[in-house]
Design an enzyme around this catalytic site. Structure first.
Site, PDB file in Angstrom:
ATOM      1  N   ASP A 230      27.659  38.185  44.277  1.00 36.73           N
ATOM      2  CA  ASP A 230      27.241  39.284  43.404  1.00 36.73           C
ATOM      3  C   ASP A 230      25.734  39.522  43.492  1.00 36.73           C
ATOM      4  O   ASP A 230      25.277  40.661  43.428  1.00 36.73           O
ATOM      5  CB  ASP A 230      27.608  38.993  41.951  1.00 36.73           C
ATOM      6  CG  ASP A 230      29.113  38.876  41.732  1.00 36.73           C
ATOM      7  OD1 ASP A 230      29.881  39.504  42.483  1.00 36.73           O
ATOM      8  OD2 ASP A 230      29.505  38.151  40.801  1.00 36.73           O
TER       9      ASP A 230
ATOM     10  N   ASP B 245      33.304  32.650  39.411  1.00 35.55           N
ATOM     11  CA  ASP B 245      31.999  33.028  38.869  1.00 35.55           C
ATOM     12  C   ASP B 245      31.448  31.837  38.105  1.00 35.55           C
ATOM     13  O   ASP B 245      32.200  31.079  37.485  1.00 35.55           O
ATOM     14  CB  ASP B 245      32.114  34.235  37.942  1.00 35.55           C
ATOM     15  CG  ASP B 245      32.311  35.547  38.682  1.00 35.55           C
ATOM     16  OD1 ASP B 245      31.907  35.631  39.861  1.00 35.55           O
ATOM     17  OD2 ASP B 245      32.846  36.491  38.082  1.00 35.55           O
TER      18      ASP B 245
END
Length: 189
Positions: A135, A119
């Site tokens: 995402d 991330d």
């Protein structure tokens, strides 16, 4: 026509995975773990982390359970995708499902290959959980899907997506069972 649609869907799926994995690779190769690069002052930055859970740290360290859940959800979404009629009316849903599956698969690849998800996108101003391109595809597609289900599609359309009914060219619906029974009756005559 069906083969062309499936090739386009496969191309979109692969493109989403390539974009997701490429952005993650760029971050891993060019940033140290937990490094931050401000992009918009104290609002938005690149912040490289390794996420072993979900958003907000939920289920942290349960990588294989999350991978299993993701795999089951992918199979369910592909089932729904397979059952949706291939007419233009359902095209938005088919595209959004491919975006969800592509994003989910991108994160699943990380979980299986690395044991965590890379991330790197962080809205610092609101302290939103760090996220990635996969995402974005999943979240925005789910939001758009919910909006479509509220404002465009009816209860019968959900039955079509679950494989219970067929949407006919005139916009009416027919139970799949009754269509099969009609075919059997015609064959027996």
């Amino acid at each position: 026509m069906k083969k062309k649609n499936h090739l386009i869907a496969l191309g979109l799926f692969i493109l989403i995975i390539i974009i997701d994995q490429l952005t993650k690779l760029l971050v891993v190769r060019n940033m140290e773990l937990n490094d931050s690069i401000p992009l918009i002052g104290d609002v938005f930055e690149l912040h490289y982390i390794r996420n072993t859970g979900m958003a907000w740290g939920m289920m942290s360290g349960k990588t294989w359970l999350l991978a299993l859940i993701s795999g089951i959800m992918l199979v369910a979404l592909l089932y729904v995708y397979h059952n949706i009629a291939e007419d233009r009316y359902y095209r938005p849903i088919r595209i959004l499902l491919i975006c969800i599956v592509g994003g989910a698969y991108g994160n699943l690849l990380d979980r299986i290959r690395l044991g965590y998800v890379v991330d790197f996108l962080y809205f610092k101003l609101i302290d939103f959980p760090v996220f990635n391109v996969a995402d974005i595809f999943v979240t925005l597609s789910v939001i758009l899907l919910v909006i479509l289900m509220i404002f465009k599609y009816k209860g019968n359309d959900l039955d079509v997506m679950l494989g219970e009914k067929l949407r006919l060219e005139d916009g009416t619906y027919e139970e799949k069972k009754s269509r099969r029974n009609k075919k059997k009756e015609e064959e027996n005559e």
